[in-house]
Design a protein around this motif. Structure first.
Motif: not given
Length: 173
Positions: A35-63
């Motif tokens: 889980g820790v590595r997945v969340r870190e990877h999602l944080e990295t991926l989020k930076r290169g995504e469109l804003l709408e996709v960033q929001w969806e990834i943030e919801e996953v990270i927050e959850a």
């Protein structure tokens, strides 16, 4: 992290209604053993995504982020009010004016605590006011000498009995 990359790519192209099942799969991965590595990877991926996709990834990270339990604050004991230190220096707030002679003598006494009297006079050499504490004998002498003076401050509670008396009128006037 291939499964995460694949799910984020699906999230990027999915319709709004199809995003929720993809996010649930990401939540399962982020809540698993890695889980820790997945969340870190999602944080990295989020930076290169469109804003709408960033929001969806943030919801996953927050959850899936570990819940931070605020530390219980220790109960603060009420601070005792500072007691008057009898040795601290007096300030003008601690004194009340009781006598004010425009020729240069001002008498003060303390508002609280043991009654102490102070006199302020102009030094003839320097022209500067000087304040000094009076002794009990000096206070008695001053009260006697200034008994009839009109310069006692009304309401100070120190005016000698004869100070407030009106002079008697001469007969016939």
């Amino acid at each position: 992290m291939e499964p995460v990359d694949r799910l984020v790519a699906q999230l990027r192209t999915a319709s709004y209604s199809a995003r929720e099942p993809i996010k649930q799969q990401l939540i399962v991965l982020a809540g698993g053993e890695d889980g820790v590595r997945v969340r870190e990877h999602l944080e990295t991926l989020k930076r290169g995504e469109l804003l709408e996709v960033q929001w969806e990834i943030e919801e996953v990270i927050e959850a899936t982020a570990p819940k931070v339990v605020p530390a219980a604050k220790p109960k603060e004991e009420p601070k005792p009010e500072p007691k008057d230190d009898p040795n601290r220096p007096l300030t003008s707030k601690d004194l009340v004016m009781i006598y004010d002679d425009p020729r240069g003598l001002v008498l003060h006494k303390t508002k609280a605590g043991p009654e102490r009297w102070f006199a302020t006079q102009f030094d003839p050499k320097s022209g500067q006011p000087q304040t000094f504490e009076l002794q009990a004998m000096e206070i008695a002498q001053l009260k006697q000498q200034l008994a009839g003076s009109p310069h006692w401050v009304l309401g100070s509670g120190v005016i000698p009995a004869t100070a407030g008396a009106m002079p008697a009128r001469p007969p016939g006037r």
